[in-house]
Write a protein that holds these residues in place. Structure first.
Motif, mmCIF file in Angstrom:
data_model
loop_
_atom_site.group_PDB
_atom_site.id
_atom_site.type_symbol
_atom_site.label_atom_id
_atom_site.label_comp_id
_atom_site.label_asym_id
_atom_site.label_seq_id
_atom_site.Cartn_x
_atom_site.Cartn_y
_atom_site.Cartn_z
ATOM 1 N N HIS A 1 33.699 8.245 -0.103
ATOM 2 C CA HIS A 1 32.412 8.271 -0.812
ATOM 3 C C HIS A 1 32.621 7.987 -2.301
ATOM 4 O O HIS A 1 31.856 7.242 -2.917
ATOM 5 N N HIS B 1 31.399 4.492 -4.871
ATOM 6 C CA HIS B 1 30.732 4.541 -6.182
ATOM 7 C C HIS B 1 31.554 3.872 -7.274
ATOM 8 O O HIS B 1 31.058 3.619 -8.355
ATOM 9 N N HIS C 1 26.639 0.493 -1.062
ATOM 10 C CA HIS C 1 26.257 1.912 -1.021
ATOM 11 C C HIS C 1 24.990 2.164 -1.851
ATOM 12 O O HIS C 1 24.216 3.074 -1.549
ATOM 13 N N HIS D 1 21.141 4.628 -2.029
ATOM 14 C CA HIS D 1 20.650 5.413 -3.168
ATOM 15 C C HIS D 1 19.305 4.930 -3.699
ATOM 16 O O HIS D 1 18.684 5.618 -4.512
ATOM 17 N N HIS E 1 23.184 14.497 -6.391
ATOM 18 C CA HIS E 1 23.967 13.260 -6.243
ATOM 19 C C HIS E 1 23.064 12.014 -6.180
ATOM 20 O O HIS E 1 23.501 10.918 -6.494
#
Ligand SMILES: [Zn+2]
Length: 236
Positions: A58, A62, A71, A75, A155
């Motif tokens: 993970h 990022h 990813h 988001h 997050h």
């Protein structure tokens, strides 16, 4: 988005993962097979190690520009609920397969242990993306062990210092150990989404599908300050 992700999971990720787990088991390879761990404890260690290595993955999604492009689609959702848990670009799932294979090859869970972890992981992901409002005291207690909705909402913030925290998927201990656990953020102060991609058009299926291929990587700045805030400090 969920349908395409499910196709990628069922046709690429699961067959590769099970094949690697079976091959590793037959070769008596992987940490779990090599280390002197009592048989009864192997499933527990398998889940712990798979959960920890997922934390690493993970973080990579990022940090590595190519992975962030994919990813980021997850988001971009401006409202968090259980459907956010299913909103992954199929490209992210496909790119994760090599890492997943490496995780299994290194750790060596049996196909059954791997399947159990996958099931637990899906439940955890649905839970921490959900919009359940738990009593604060209960959530603080839960957050000492597992990732909760309030923790994960931090997050999903547009602010990079909040985005660059709370990377755990199952157990919160990995964030705590790495100094990336953030709890003292009032929930009403959080703006969910990605800066620059909060328009109506960014939410459309077509935009989300082409997003990784047309939008610049623009990896969010990462601070060096650690944030080992305690689960008991989780804000309402
Ligand atoms: Zn993320």
């Amino acid at each position: 988005m969920a349908g395409l992700a499910a196709v990628a999971i069922q046709t690429i990720e699961v067959p590769v993962a099970i094949a690697v787990a079976r091959a590793t088991e037959e070769a008596h390879g992987g940490l779990l097979q090599v280390a002197a761990i009592p048989d009864g404890f192997r499933p527990l260690f398998a889940i712990l190690l798979l959960d920890y290595t997922l934390y690493i993955w993970h973080r990579l999604t990022h940090r590595v520009p190519l992975l962030w492009r994919f990813h980021r689609v997850h988001h971009i959702d401006r409202e968090m609920d259980a459907s956010t848990a299913l909103r992954f670009h199929f490209g992210e799932i496909t790119l994760s397969v090599a890492f997943r294979a490496a995780q299994i090859w290194l750790i060596g869970p049996s196909p059954e242990m791997y399947a159990s972890w996958q099931m637990l992981l899906i439940l955890c992901i649905l839970f921490h993306h959900s919009n359940i409002r738990l009593p604060l005291n209960l959530e603080r207690r839960l957050a000492t062990v597992v990732v909760t909705p309030r923790l994960h909402a931090i997050h999903h913030s547009v602010k990079s210092e909040e985005l660059n925290s709370n990377w755990s998927s199952g157990l919160t201990i990995w964030d705590w150990l790495h100094g990336t656990l953030r709890t003292k953020t009032p929930q009403e102060s959080i703006v969910i989404g990605v800066q620059g991609f909060r328009d109506e058009r960014d939410q459309e299926l077509g935009s989300l599908l082409v997003h990784p291929f047309v939008c610049p990587a623009d990896v969010p700045r990462v601070g060096t300050k650690t944030t080992r805030e305690r689960p008991s400090q989780l804000e309402a």
